[in-house]
Design a protein around this motif. Structure first.
Motif, PDB file in Angstrom:
ATOM      1  N   SER A 204       0.817  -1.223   0.000  1.00  0.00           N
ATOM      2  CA  SER A 204       0.000   0.000   0.000  1.00  0.00           C
ATOM      3  C   SER A 204       0.844   1.265   0.000  1.00  0.00           C
ATOM      4  CB  SER A 204      -0.914   0.002   1.234  1.00  0.00           C
ATOM      5  OG  SER A 204      -1.697  -1.159   1.295  1.00  0.00           O
ATOM      6  N   SER A 206       3.094   4.060  -1.455  1.00  0.00           N
ATOM      7  CA  SER A 206       3.350   4.676  -2.765  1.00  0.00           C
ATOM      8  C   SER A 206       4.843   4.829  -3.041  1.00  0.00           C
ATOM      9  CB  SER A 206       2.669   6.046  -2.846  1.00  0.00           C
ATOM     10  OG  SER A 206       3.177   6.924  -1.849  1.00  0.00           O
ATOM     11  N   PHE A 231      -1.471  -8.058  -3.876  1.00  0.00           N
ATOM     12  CA  PHE A 231      -0.612  -7.024  -4.458  1.00  0.00           C
ATOM     13  C   PHE A 231       0.232  -7.485  -5.635  1.00  0.00           C
ATOM     14  CE2 PHE A 231      -1.371  -5.528  -0.116  1.00  0.00           C
ATOM     15  CZ  PHE A 231      -1.868  -4.263  -0.391  1.00  0.00           C
ATOM     16  N   ARG A 233      -0.483  -8.420  -8.530  1.00  0.00           N
ATOM     17  CA  ARG A 233      -0.911  -7.884  -9.821  1.00  0.00           C
ATOM     18  C   ARG A 233      -0.283  -6.527 -10.104  1.00  0.00           C
ATOM     19  NH1 ARG A 233      -6.123 -10.153  -8.257  1.00  0.00           N
ATOM     20  NH2 ARG A 233      -6.953 -11.557  -9.860  1.00  0.00           N
ATOM     21  N   THR A 234      -0.071  -5.741  -9.065  1.00  0.00           N
ATOM     22  CA  THR A 234       0.368  -4.356  -9.245  1.00  0.00           C
ATOM     23  C   THR A 234       1.799  -4.103  -8.800  1.00  0.00           C
ATOM     24  OG1 THR A 234      -0.636  -3.810  -7.104  1.00  0.00           O
ATOM     25  CG2 THR A 234      -1.968  -3.434  -9.076  1.00  0.00           C
ATOM     26  N   LYS A 235       2.314  -4.914  -7.885  1.00  0.00           N
ATOM     27  CA  LYS A 235       3.702  -4.753  -7.424  1.00  0.00           C
ATOM     28  C   LYS A 235       4.393  -6.107  -7.439  1.00  0.00           C
ATOM     29  CE  LYS A 235       3.185  -0.655  -4.552  1.00  0.00           C
ATOM     30  NZ  LYS A 235       3.410  -0.025  -3.238  1.00  0.00           N
ATOM     31  N   TYR A 458      -5.443 -13.429 -13.992  1.00  0.00           N
ATOM     32  CA  TYR A 458      -6.464 -12.705 -14.736  1.00  0.00           C
ATOM     33  C   TYR A 458      -7.371 -13.617 -15.565  1.00  0.00           C
ATOM     34  CZ  TYR A 458      -4.424  -8.104 -13.753  1.00  0.00           C
ATOM     35  OH  TYR A 458      -3.994  -6.959 -13.141  1.00  0.00           O
ATOM     36  N   LYS A 775      -9.163  -7.102 -17.879  1.00  0.00           N
ATOM     37  CA  LYS A 775      -8.371  -7.031 -16.651  1.00  0.00           C
ATOM     38  C   LYS A 775      -9.171  -6.431 -15.502  1.00  0.00           C
ATOM     39  CE  LYS A 775      -3.578  -7.186 -18.158  1.00  0.00           C
ATOM     40  NZ  LYS A 775      -2.249  -6.546 -18.068  1.00  0.00           N
ATOM     41  N   ARG A 779     -10.419  -8.369 -12.157  1.00  0.00           N
ATOM     42  CA  ARG A 779     -10.164  -7.868 -10.795  1.00  0.00           C
ATOM     43  C   ARG A 779     -11.456  -7.823  -9.976  1.00  0.00           C
ATOM     44  NH1 ARG A 779      -9.952  -7.453  -6.619  1.00  0.00           N
ATOM     45  NH2 ARG A 779      -8.855  -6.108  -5.141  1.00  0.00           N
TER      46      ARG A 779
END
Length: 889
Positions: A204, A206, A231, A233-235, A458, A775, A779
């Motif tokens: 979380s 930034s 997380f 998927r994004t990091k 996904y 995508k 999600r």
């Protein structure tokens, strides 16, 4: 919890208990690091032996400090620390780092001290990092609360290390290589805060773009999996897991247990969570550098541009060894290369432009490969030669890499002094370089696997052809209870097959004969060739005692084999209890497969699929998955084996019905979910041919004591579909099914969005949305039920299901608060569906232990405002055209 972790990593003040002037002590090093860096917060040494330490006023006790420090660092002998948790409570300090060793790593006394520390911290409201750890640091604020000798620069990588010594070495390496960190933390014995808390926090954050982990063991697999899946998927999460040398393997009864060592299960878990696993520290940072500077490859097809053939061959070998593919260049690409390269170039991939290749030829070859649709990434290899301008080539590679942003470029500048300046140009241009091409290939393949894992996250699974409503859980429970009440843990074969049949798994019926006459009568009734097997609760592998005979066609043969099996096994295993001999029909077998399960000590039950038969452990062709499974996950499990090629059909062998096999695997996973007492299962072989599959042999073992878990799915590392929240309601004359959303719902969710007006989407998503792609829908539909919930309202229209509304809550990782959102189909506005869904999601939020539910909505959304007011939300005016609604639970 986030506010608590903020105090660890961004403390306004720090106390060091055990601070000293003795340079050989940890308390000296950590205080020196805090005082000598750029940290601007207050630092309070605590030690009753000193008035001043390192020139700073020293306090005799924590309770004598002028303020409550945000962070307390303990660096004194372990036996003194548990009692000091009371002092933390008295002054209002909630966060402590225990650097000291001497806990569970030193034996029984240390283990008790560890429990005392954990209990004392919990009783006094103190959150702990450690014990036996290096500490933590946040370079951006100059905080170094470790006893490491170096401080790395600030960056965007968070590093979690279970080993203090490993962490110290990495920090020293990172400082020399100018690798920056957003945070570093050594977690040691994990008395309290562990991997899951920190993944949630850094995920979380930034300031953090990538999370690195050095792991030796895992204590709460479910929380770890939930955090990682949230997380990944994004990091990117990159893990170096120590202990891959079969440390977790055990002497198992079953083929499955022997093939599913603990490290192989870690591999499967990491894939399921979308985690990248590496094998060395070098790979850890190689992978991180590539993730930070280049896009992910779309596939595993690599093109190689080089000025030397030898290194390209080594790169090709490394690529094929790791499952990559040398890209096949298109005719158009070949034509372009023919025009720009020497006539003697290699005319294929690897693209060898020869030793006298110029910077322009490197650029042109790279350009052509990047624009080839059959290429997913390019590796440029340069060897130091007298006619080679390493700097000019580096500039050309950087320029082409920036021009084509969709495909990654890797570079291997081989040599030392003559290529040093070229490497600097590559690094400045964000093209990752490697001294040897094999390292570049390994990095490429790590990123390929990461892309594959993300694609799996996904992927929308096909709906099951049936809803598995035919599963007979009551009948299965009866079978298990019979075995328990008899004082056994091993099932007889007939019992094992009855258990499987309760879950709709096809089995070859087994008949037990206790006498020779009974065997002859059974064979006559079957009327065909039979298989005969010894039956004993003490013999798992019947073939090991020559306890199996196949293809017996006559009554004389049946009698003869019965006598042989009974006499032979009594000689070989005089200790074994022999129940009799089983008979079953012979089955035409094209493929012998293994479907098995073992209960892993870390991750709980795991599914093992692969090549079966007596030699299954020799071939080691297997894939491992974690329940629950859907059809897509089952398909990937099958595709992870070499036998999958044969199952699809090969030469004279026809294809088998893979859909049936996938269905069986899903059903098998349900069995493992429903019975936490199961320790091991072997279905070996599961015979398949073009007509289908059937279990020919099965063995089941229970744990020695029944499970006492309160949560029926506590034994799983991934929360399964929460069937307890399925209900049907009658609403104004319409039957509406309320149930949690499923991954299979993506087409229905897409239909709901397509039929929703622009105004409704504007209110839901705070702006006009040009379109919601796969995508985003994935999600919305593929959620972790441990940390969020979405309830869909489903009706039947013209015999087809239709989603008319969906409400969701997304919680924080610590079950403190959740955020609410809702979307109702336009033609159902004003009919109470939104109210119905809201009441139900509030009920679920309360049941899941959340203390607060909140939402943000546009000021001009009058319908939502009225709904919140009716439900008792407190509405607060906000900025930027939006207000907030909140309700305590």
């Amino acid at each position: 919890m986030k506010q608590t972790l903020d105090k660890f990593f961004y403390p306004r003040s720090v106390a060091v208990v055990g601070a000293t002037d003795k340079a050989e002590k940890i308390g000296h090093a950590v205080l020196r690091n805090l005082l000598s860096g750029a940290y601007t917060g207050a630092v309070y040494p605590v030690n009753p032996k000193y008035k001043k330490v390192q020139g700073v006023k020293c306090y005799s006790r924590l309770t004598g400090l002028p303020e409550a420090p945000d962070l307390v660092v303990f660096a004194l002998p372990a036996p003194f620390i548990p009692a000091l948790m009371q002092d933390c409570k008295k002054i209002g300090s909630e966060c402590a780092v225990v650097l000291s060793a001497g806990f569970k790593e030193v034996g029984p006394e240390g283990e008790q001290l560890f429990r005392d520390l954990r209990n004392a911290a919990s009783a006094n409201g103190v959150r702990l990092i450690g014990p036996n750890c290096l500490g933590l640091l946040t370079p951006s604020i100059g905080l170094n609360a470790t006893f490491a000798p170096t401080m790395p620069p600030a960056g965007r990588v968070a590093f979690i290390s279970q080993s203090g010594a490993m962490g110290s070495a990495v920090l020293d390496w990172a400082a020399d290589k100018n690798v920056g960190f957003s945070h570093f933390v050594s977690i040691g014995g994990m008395a309290d805060i562990g991997f899951d808390h920190l993944i949630d926090y850094f995920g979380s954050d930034s300031r953090t773009a990538c999370i690195l982990i050095y792991m030796e063991s895992l204590t709460d697999a479910r929380r770890f999996m939930s955090a990682a899946r949230a997380f990944a998927r994004t990091k990117p999460i990159v893990v170096l897991k120590a202990g891959a040398s079969q440390q977790g393997a055990r002497a198992a009864l079953s083929h499955t247990g022997a093939m599913a060592g603990n490290d192989a299960v870690y591999d499967a878990a990491f894939r399921r969570a979308g985690i990248i696993r590496v094998q060395t520290i070098q790979q850890l940072f190689d992978c991180t550098q590539a993730l930070a500077t280049q896009p992910l490859p779309a596939g595993n097809r690599l093109a190689i541009v080089t000025n030397a053939g030898g290194p390209a061959i080594l790169a090709t070998d490394a690529l094929e060894l790791r499952g990559g593919t040398l890209a096949t260049l298109s005719p158009d690409t070949m034509a372009v290369l023919d025009k720009v390269l020497s006539p003697a170039w290699s005319r294929g991939n690897p693209v060898d432009i020869l030793g006298d290749g110029s910077a322009e030829q490197f650029r042109a070859a790279l350009h052509a490969c990047l624009y080839d649709p059959g290429v997913d990434a390019v590796l440029v290899i340069l060897t130091a030669q007298s006619v080679t301008d390493a700097e000019a080539v580096a500039h050309a590679v950087v320029a082409e890499s920036k021009a084509v942003h969709s495909k990654p470029v890797y570079a291997s500048w081989m040599g030392l002094q003559t290529v040093k300046s070229g490497r600097a140009i590559l690094e400045a241009g964000k093209v990752p370089w490697y001294p040897f091409p094999e390292r570049a290939v390994v990095t490429f393949m790590h990123n390929v696997r990461y892309r594959e894992n993300l694609n799996l996250l996904y992927e929308t699974p096909p709906d099951l052809p049936i809803e598995l409503s035919d599963i007979n859980r009551t009948g299965a429970r009866v079978v298990v209870d019979i075995v328990r009440k008899s004082g056994r843990v091993h099932f007889e074969e007939a019992e094992a097959k009855r258990l499987l049949a309760c879950y709709g798994i096809p089995v070859n019926a087994t008949y037990l004969a206790k006498t020779e006459d009974e065997a002859a009568a059974i064979a006559r009734s079957l009327g065909c060739a039979v298989a005969m097997k010894i039956e004993s609760p003490d013999i798992w592998h019947k073939s090991d005692v020559h306890g199996v005979r196949l293809g017996i066609e006559t009554e004389f043969g049946t009698r003869q084999v019965f006598r042989f099996l009974m006499e032979n096994v009594r000689k070989k295993r005089p200790d074994a209890r022999i129940t009799g001999v089983t008979l079953e029909k012979m089955v035409d077998t094209q493929h012998e497969l293994l479907i098995g399960a073992v209960k892993d000590p870390t991750f709980g039950p795991v599914v093992v699929f692969g090549l079966g038969g007596v030699a299954t452990e020799i071939w080691q062709d297997r894939a491992i998955g974690l329940p629950p499974l859907n059809l897509a996950l089952a398909r990937h499990l099958v595709e992870g084996t070499r036998i999958a090629r044969l199952l699809r059909g090969f030469r004279h062998l026809p294809a088998v019905p893979l859909e049936q096999l996938q269905n069986v695997l899903v059903r098998f996973a349900y069995l493992l979910m429903d019975f936490p007492d199961i320790s091991e299962i072997d279905i070996n072989p599961f015979a398949m041919n073009a007509d289908g599959g059937i279990a020919l042999d099965a063995a089941v073992t229970l744990e020695s004591t029944p499970s006492l878990q309160r949560d029926p799915y506590e034994h799983l590392s991934i929360q399964p579909y929460p069937t307890q929240w399925i209900k049907t309601v009658q609403h104004k004359g319409t039957s509406i099914l309320l149930r949690p959303i499923r991954p299979e719902d993506e087409p229905l969710e897409a239909e709901l969005v397509e039929k929703t007006s622009r105004e409704s989407l504007y209110f839901r998503f705070f702006g006009f949305t040009p379109g919601i792609d796969h995508k985003i829908l994935a999600r919305f539909t593929q959620i972790d039920y441990d940390r969020e919930m979405a309830i869909v309202a489903v009706i039947e229209e013209n015999g087809k299901p239709q989603i008319i509304g969906v409400v969701r809550i997304v919680g924080d990782a610590w079950r403190e608060a959740c955020e609410y959102a809702i979307l109702v189909a336009d033609n159902w506005h004003g009919k109470g569906v939104g109210s119905l869904l809201t009441d139900y999601i509030i009920e679920i939020a309360r049941a899941q232990g959340y203390r607060k539910i909140s939402a943000t909505f546009l000021k001009n959304n009058g319908a939502m405002r009225r709904l919140f007011e009716r439900k008792g939300f407190v509405i607060r005016a906000g900025a930027d055209g939006a207000d907030a609604a909140e309700m305590g639970l």
